[in-house]
Design a protein around this motif. Structure first.
Motif, PDB file in Angstrom:
ATOM      1  N   ASN A  10     -32.201  -6.638   8.994  1.00 50.14           N
ATOM      2  CA  ASN A  10     -33.501  -7.163   8.550  1.00 50.14           C
ATOM      3  C   ASN A  10     -33.301  -7.970   7.261  1.00 50.14           C
ATOM      4  O   ASN A  10     -33.996  -7.809   6.258  1.00 50.14           O
ATOM      5  CB  ASN A  10     -34.516  -6.023   8.340  1.00 50.14           C
ATOM      6  CG  ASN A  10     -35.860  -6.530   7.828  1.00 50.14           C
ATOM      7  OD1 ASN A  10     -36.383  -6.050   6.822  1.00 50.14           O
ATOM      8  ND2 ASN A  10     -36.438  -7.519   8.493  1.00 50.14           N
ATOM      9  N   TYR A  11     -32.282  -8.817   7.268  1.00 48.08           N
ATOM     10  CA  TYR A  11     -31.957  -9.616   6.084  1.00 48.08           C
ATOM     11  C   TYR A  11     -31.265 -10.877   6.586  1.00 48.08           C
ATOM     12  O   TYR A  11     -30.301 -10.780   7.349  1.00 48.08           O
ATOM     13  CB  TYR A  11     -31.016  -8.837   5.167  1.00 48.08           C
ATOM     14  CG  TYR A  11     -31.019  -9.330   3.739  1.00 48.08           C
ATOM     15  CD1 TYR A  11     -31.711  -8.647   2.750  1.00 48.08           C
ATOM     16  CD2 TYR A  11     -30.321 -10.478   3.387  1.00 48.08           C
ATOM     17  CE1 TYR A  11     -31.725  -9.097   1.437  1.00 48.08           C
ATOM     18  CE2 TYR A  11     -30.328 -10.932   2.080  1.00 48.08           C
ATOM     19  CZ  TYR A  11     -31.027 -10.238   1.108  1.00 48.08           C
ATOM     20  OH  TYR A  11     -31.041 -10.683  -0.191  1.00 48.08           O
ATOM     21  N   ASN A  12     -31.752 -12.027   6.188  1.00 47.66           N
ATOM     22  CA  ASN A  12     -31.179 -13.271   6.693  1.00 47.66           C
ATOM     23  C   ASN A  12     -29.849 -13.565   5.998  1.00 47.66           C
ATOM     24  O   ASN A  12     -29.823 -13.937   4.832  1.00 47.66           O
ATOM     25  CB  ASN A  12     -32.155 -14.423   6.474  1.00 47.66           C
ATOM     26  CG  ASN A  12     -31.666 -15.709   7.139  1.00 47.66           C
ATOM     27  OD1 ASN A  12     -30.599 -15.720   7.759  1.00 47.66           O
ATOM     28  ND2 ASN A  12     -32.421 -16.777   6.993  1.00 47.66           N
ATOM     29  N   VAL A  13     -28.758 -13.377   6.725  1.00 43.38           N
ATOM     30  CA  VAL A  13     -27.447 -13.658   6.121  1.00 43.38           C
ATOM     31  C   VAL A  13     -27.024 -15.113   6.349  1.00 43.38           C
ATOM     32  O   VAL A  13     -25.944 -15.518   5.959  1.00 43.38           O
ATOM     33  CB  VAL A  13     -26.344 -12.686   6.621  1.00 43.38           C
ATOM     34  CG1 VAL A  13     -26.682 -11.253   6.233  1.00 43.38           C
ATOM     35  CG2 VAL A  13     -26.123 -12.809   8.114  1.00 43.38           C
ATOM     36  N   MET A  14     -27.911 -15.877   6.975  1.00 49.04           N
ATOM     37  CA  MET A  14     -27.710 -17.333   7.121  1.00 49.04           C
ATOM     38  C   MET A  14     -26.397 -17.682   7.818  1.00 49.04           C
ATOM     39  O   MET A  14     -25.641 -18.538   7.345  1.00 49.04           O
ATOM     40  CB  MET A  14     -27.823 -18.016   5.752  1.00 49.04           C
ATOM     41  CG  MET A  14     -29.199 -17.828   5.143  1.00 49.04           C
ATOM     42  SD  MET A  14     -29.312 -18.306   3.412  1.00 49.04           S
ATOM     43  CE  MET A  14     -29.336 -20.066   3.529  1.00 49.04           C
ATOM     44  N   LEU A  15     -26.147 -17.006   8.944  1.00 48.91           N
ATOM     45  CA  LEU A  15     -24.994 -17.369   9.769  1.00 48.91           C
ATOM     46  C   LEU A  15     -25.208 -18.780  10.297  1.00 48.91           C
ATOM     47  O   LEU A  15     -26.257 -19.079  10.850  1.00 48.91           O
ATOM     48  CB  LEU A  15     -24.855 -16.385  10.941  1.00 48.91           C
ATOM     49  CG  LEU A  15     -23.896 -16.783  12.065  1.00 48.91           C
ATOM     50  CD1 LEU A  15     -22.443 -16.750  11.573  1.00 48.91           C
ATOM     51  CD2 LEU A  15     -24.054 -15.861  13.262  1.00 48.91           C
ATOM     52  N   SER A  16     -24.244 -19.643  10.112  1.00 49.30           N
ATOM     53  CA  SER A  16     -24.340 -21.019  10.595  1.00 49.30           C
ATOM     54  C   SER A  16     -23.126 -21.295  11.474  1.00 49.30           C
ATOM     55  O   SER A  16     -22.025 -21.518  10.982  1.00 49.30           O
ATOM     56  CB  SER A  16     -24.379 -21.969   9.397  1.00 49.30           C
ATOM     57  OG  SER A  16     -24.011 -23.270   9.795  1.00 49.30           O
ATOM     58  N   GLN A  17     -23.342 -21.244  12.803  1.00 45.11           N
ATOM     59  CA  GLN A  17     -22.216 -21.418  13.735  1.00 45.11           C
ATOM     60  C   GLN A  17     -21.992 -22.902  13.970  1.00 45.11           C
ATOM     61  O   GLN A  17     -22.282 -23.434  15.027  1.00 45.11           O
ATOM     62  CB  GLN A  17     -22.471 -20.628  15.005  1.00 45.11           C
ATOM     63  CG  GLN A  17     -22.430 -19.129  14.712  1.00 45.11           C
ATOM     64  CD  GLN A  17     -22.684 -18.275  15.933  1.00 45.11           C
ATOM     65  OE1 GLN A  17     -23.783 -18.295  16.481  1.00 45.11           O
ATOM     66  NE2 GLN A  17     -21.677 -17.540  16.363  1.00 45.11           N
ATOM     67  N   ARG A  18     -21.465 -23.541  12.945  1.00 47.73           N
ATOM     68  CA  ARG A  18     -21.294 -24.990  12.972  1.00 47.73           C
ATOM     69  C   ARG A  18     -19.989 -25.407  13.627  1.00 47.73           C
ATOM     70  O   ARG A  18     -19.740 -26.581  13.823  1.00 47.73           O
ATOM     71  CB  ARG A  18     -21.355 -25.532  11.552  1.00 47.73           C
ATOM     72  CG  ARG A  18     -20.355 -24.876  10.631  1.00 47.73           C
ATOM     73  CD  ARG A  18     -20.534 -25.305   9.188  1.00 47.73           C
ATOM     74  NE  ARG A  18     -21.741 -24.748   8.599  1.00 47.73           N
ATOM     75  CZ  ARG A  18     -22.153 -25.020   7.347  1.00 47.73           C
ATOM     76  NH1 ARG A  18     -21.449 -25.821   6.590  1.00 47.73           N
ATOM     77  NH2 ARG A  18     -23.244 -24.471   6.877  1.00 47.73           N
ATOM     78  N   GLY A  19     -19.137 -24.444  13.935  1.00 49.17           N
ATOM     79  CA  GLY A  19     -17.865 -24.749  14.589  1.00 49.17           C
ATOM     80  C   GLY A  19     -16.767 -25.019  13.585  1.00 49.17           C
ATOM     81  O   GLY A  19     -17.012 -25.575  12.517  1.00 49.17           O
ATOM     82  N   GLN A  20     -15.557 -24.564  13.931  1.00 51.94           N
ATOM     83  CA  GLN A  20     -14.417 -24.824  13.063  1.00 51.94           C
ATOM     84  C   GLN A  20     -13.361 -25.587  13.852  1.00 51.94           C
ATOM     85  O   GLN A  20     -13.073 -25.255  15.004  1.00 51.94           O
ATOM     86  CB  GLN A  20     -13.817 -23.515  12.545  1.00 51.94           C
ATOM     87  CG  GLN A  20     -12.687 -23.744  11.532  1.00 51.94           C
ATOM     88  CD  GLN A  20     -11.583 -22.718  11.622  1.00 51.94           C
ATOM     89  OE1 GLN A  20     -11.526 -21.952  12.569  1.00 51.94           O
ATOM     90  NE2 GLN A  20     -10.698 -22.714  10.653  1.00 51.94           N
ATOM     91  N   VAL A  21     -12.788 -26.604  13.246  1.00 47.41           N
ATOM     92  CA  VAL A  21     -11.705 -27.361  13.873  1.00 47.41           C
ATOM     93  C   VAL A  21     -10.431 -27.155  13.063  1.00 47.41           C
ATOM     94  O   VAL A  21     -10.414 -27.380  11.854  1.00 47.41           O
ATOM     95  CB  VAL A  21     -12.030 -28.866  13.921  1.00 47.41           C
ATOM     96  CG1 VAL A  21     -10.914 -29.609  14.655  1.00 47.41           C
ATOM     97  CG2 VAL A  21     -13.371 -29.116  14.575  1.00 47.41           C
ATOM     98  N   VAL A  22      -9.374 -26.705  13.742  1.00 51.95           N
ATOM     99  CA  VAL A  22      -8.055 -26.620  13.116  1.00 51.95           C
ATOM    100  C   VAL A  22      -7.288 -27.862  13.560  1.00 51.95           C
ATOM    101  O   VAL A  22      -7.230 -28.157  14.748  1.00 51.95           O
ATOM    102  CB  VAL A  22      -7.306 -25.348  13.557  1.00 51.95           C
ATOM    103  CG1 VAL A  22      -5.998 -25.214  12.803  1.00 51.95           C
ATOM    104  CG2 VAL A  22      -8.173 -24.120  13.362  1.00 51.95           C
TER     105      VAL A  22
END
Ligand SMILES: Cc1cc2nc3c(=O)[nH]c(=O)nc-3n(C[C@H](O)[C@H](O)[C@H](O)COP(=O)(O)OP(=O)(O)OC[C@H]3O[C@@H](n4cnc5c(N)ncnc54)[C@H](O)[C@@H]3O)c2cc1C
Ligand SMILES: [Zn+2]
Lengths: 90, 422
Positions: free
Chosen positions: B112-124
Motif C-alpha cells: 500500500n505504498y507507491n514504490v514507482m516501479l518503472s519497467q522501462r526496459g534495460q539494454v545491455v
C-alpha cells in the motif's frame, strides 16, 4: 585523492599504482596447510574499519612493490615501506 | 495494545485529507526498544526492513525489532542507482532474481505504498560479435527459465536508442544488445519507507539511532545484542548491515569472505526526456538512466581498493564521464549536479551470503556487491523464511556462507577471487 608517498619517487596519485590487496593474509607453506588455512588465505578478509596493511605496486613509476599502512576510515596513509625490506625482515 | 495506526493510502484518503486538511500521520512510529523480541534484525536498510515485513506478513512473527544505527534510508538503500532486472545466466542467480522481479511487480499493492516501479526496459550493449554471442547465450538461458529476453541487432538498436554513437569514429562500435523489457527502475527511498511503514503497521518496532555494539552469548549461542540504547534479548538475531558486515560479524567472532569497497554514483542537471531505457555499456562497467525529474543517473565501477570513507576518488569520476561520452557524445556538455558514494560489501565471487552462520541463533545476509537493491524483496522474503524455519529457503541455498569450502563459488562474471575487481 589517495596519495601514496613512494620511497623512491615521492608522493604520487594512487592511479599510478596497482592495488595488491590485504598484506596480512599469509600464504600457507607450499604443500602444507589445512583446507581451512587455504580457504581463509584465498577467500577471507579481516576488512577492518581502521588501519590496514596492504600491497601496492608502483607500476607507472619505479615498479617497486610497496607495503602501505592506510586507515580505511579516512584513507590517511600511516606508513610506507618497500615490501622486499619488510618481507626480508620477517 | 492501543497505538496510532497510519491510514491506508488511497484516492479516498487523499480526498479526505484534502478536505479536512488533517495532517497525515507519521508513516511509522518512533519505537522505543523493548526488553526482548522473537527476532532482532541489525540494520535498517532495504534488506533489514523487507525481512521484518515478510516475517510479519508471511510467517505471523510480529514481535520483531529492526535496529538501525542512523536513520532509515541512510545506507545504500538510499544511495543506489535504482536498477532492477533479472537478466542473469548462472543457475541460482537466474531463478532468485526473477523471483525478486516478480515481487517488485506486485510490491506497491502489497505494501500500500507507491514504490514507482518503472519497467522501462534495460539494454545491455555488445561492442563486438563475440560479445553479442555471449549476450545471445544469456538471453537463451533466460528464455529457458521462462524469462523474456530479446536480442537486438545493430539496426534494431539504432531504432530503439538513436542517440548512441553509431558513427564510424565511435570508440566502441555497437553490434547489438540484449533487451529485457520488464527491467527498469524503482524509487529507492520509497522502498525503504514503504517496507518500514508496512512492517510497522504489522507491529514491528523500527528503532532508529540504535547502534549495535556487541552480541550477548550464552554457551556459544547468541541470545541478544548490546546497543547504544541498552541490551536487547533476541530469540534469533539477523545481521543485515551491507558495507559494515565484517565489522558487525567480528563482534560475534566471525571473519567473512567480504571486503568493503566504495561505489560512486552521479546525477546530471535535469534535461527533457532523452533516455527512455536503462542502458548498460558493454566496454566497461557503466550504466545510465533518466530520473523522473530529468537528471541522467549513472554509475560505474568501484574505486578499486577497500574503503569505508563513503567519499569517492576523483579519477573514477573521470573514467565514468569518459564512458558516458564515448557512448552518448550528445551529453558531453551536461553538468554533473551531485555525486555520492556508498560502501558495498564485495565478495570473492560477486555473489552474496544469506542464511545460518557457524554461531547458533545468528543469521547473516551480506555480500551484495552491486546487486543488492534489485534483490531487496526476494532477500526479505527468503531471509524471513530462513529466520522463521531455521533452515534456508530453497532459492538461497546457492548463497551459503561455506560455498567456497565445496568449490561452489557463484561467479556470474568469471572474474576470479578478487573483491576489488568484481
Ligand atoms: C552507488 C551505489 C549504486 C548502486 N546501484 C545499485 C543498482 O542500481 N541496483 C542494485 O541492485 N543494487 C545497487 N547497489 C547495491 C545496493 O544499494 C545494496 O546492495 C543494498 O542497498 C544493500 O542492502 P541494504 O539496502 O539493506 O543496505 P543499507 O541501506 O546500507 O542498510 C544497512 C544498514 O545497516 C546499518 N548499520 C550498519 N552497522 C550497524 C550497526 N552496528 N548497528 C545498527 N545498524 C547498523 C547502516 O546504517 C545501514 O542503514 C548500489 C550501491 C551503491 C553504493
Ligand atoms: Zn615509485
Amino acid at each position: 585523492m589517495l596519495i601514496i608517498p613512494c620511497p623512491d619517487c615521492g608522493a604520487r596519485d594512487y592511479t599510478e599504482f596497482r592495488y595488491g590487496g590485504d598484506a596480512n593474509r599469509s600464504r600457507p607453506a607450499h604443500g602444507g596447510g589445512s583446507r581451512e588455512d587455504w580457504h581463509d588465505h584465498v577467500f577471507v578478509f579481516d576488512n577492518p574499519k581502521g588501519p590496514h596493511r596492504e600491497y601496492w605496486q608502483h607500476v607507472l613509476g619505479c615498479r617497486e612493490w610497496l607495503l602501505v599502512e592506510r586507515d580505511t576510515a579516512s584513507n590517511t596513509v600511516i606508513a610506507v615501506h618497500r615490501a622486499r625490506d619488510r618481507e626480508m625482515a620477517r | 495494545m492501543l497505538r496510532p495506526m497510519s491510514d491506508s493510502y488511497s484516492a479516498l484518503a487523499l480526498a479526505r485529507h484534502a478536505i479536512t486538511r488533517s495532517p497525515w500521520p507519521a508513516a511509522w512510529r518512533k519505537a522505543e526498544p523493548r526488553k526482548g523480541y522473537d527476532v532482532v534484525i541489525v540494520g535498517g536498510g532495504g534488506h533489514g526492513l523487507a525481512t521484518a515485513y515478510y516475517l510479519a506478513a508471511n510467517h505471523g512473527i510480529r514481535n520483531v525489532a529492526v535496529l538501525e544505527r542512523g536513520y532509515v534510508g541512510s545506507g545504500n538503500v538510499g544511495r543506489n542507482t535504482t536498477l532492477v532486472r533479472s537478466n542473469y545466466q548462472t543457475d541460482g542467480n537466474t531463478q532468485f532474481f526473477e523471483f525478486s522481479l516478480k515481487l517488485w511487480e506486485g510490491l506497491s499493492h502489497a505494501l500500500n505504498y507507491n514504490v514507482m516501479l518503472s519497467q522501462r526496459g534495460q539494454v545491455v550493449l555488445a561492442h563486438g560479435p563475440g560479445q553479442l554471442d555471449s549476450l545471445a547465450r544469456k538471453g537463451n538461458t533466460m528464455l529457458l527459465n521462462g524469462i523474456e529476453a530479446e536480442l537486438l541487432d545493430r539496426a534494431q538498436l539504432m531504432r530503439l536508442l538513436p542517440y548512441l554513437d553509431y558513427s564510424p569514429r565511435a570508440r566502441f562500435p555497437l553490434y547489438g544488445g540484449l533487451l529485457q523489457r520488464r527491467a527498469g527502475t524503482v524509487r529507492h527511498d520509497a522502498v525503504a519507507w514503504g517496507y518500514a511503514r508496512a512492517a510497522d503497521r504489522l507491529g514491528v518496532d523500527i528503532i532508529e539511532n540504535c547502534d549495535v555494539t556487541g552480541f550477548v552469548t550464552e554457551g556459544g549461542r547468541v541470545t541478544g545484542v548490546r546497543t547504544s540504547r541498552g541490551e536487547i534479548s533476541a530469540g534469533r538475531t539477523a545481521i543485515s548491515v551491507a558495507g559494515h558486515s565484517s565489522e558487525v560479524a567480528r563482534l560475534a567472532g566471525l571473519r567473512l569472505p567480504v571486503e568493503s569497497h566504495l561505489l560512486q554514483a552521479f546525477v546530471t542537471e535535469p534535461v527533457k526526456p532523452l533516455v527512455d531505457h536503462v542502458i548498460s555499456f558493454g566496454a566497461e562497467l557503466f550504466y545510465i538512466s533518466q530520473s523522473d525529474r530529468g537528471g541522467l543517473v549513472f554509475g560505474g565501477h568501484i574505486d578499486g581498493f577497500n574503503s569505508y570513507t563513503q567519499r569517492g576518488q576523483f579519477p573514477k569520476v573521470q573514467t565514468v564521464a569518459e564512458c558516458a561520452v564515448a557512448l552518448m557524445p550528445a551529453i558531453s556538455r551536461l553538468r554533473i549536479l551531485r555525486h555520492w558514494g556508498g560502501i558495498q560489501d564485495m565478495t570473492p565471487d560477486g555473489s552474496p551470503f544469506i542464511g545460518r552462520t557457524p554461531v547458533d541463533n545468528l543469521y547473516l545476509n551480506a555480500g551484495w556487491c552491486y546487486q543488492g537493491f534489485k534483490a531487496t524483496p526476494a532477500t526479505g522474503w527468503c531471509f524471513a523464511h530462513t529466520l522463521a524455519q531455521g533452515e534456508e529457503h530453497p532459492l538461497i541455498r546457492c548463497f551459503s556462507l561455506d560455498r567456497f569450502h565445496h568449490g561452489d563459488g557463484l561467479d556470474e562474471y568469471g572474474l576470479g577471487n578478487w573483491t576489488w575487481k568484481q
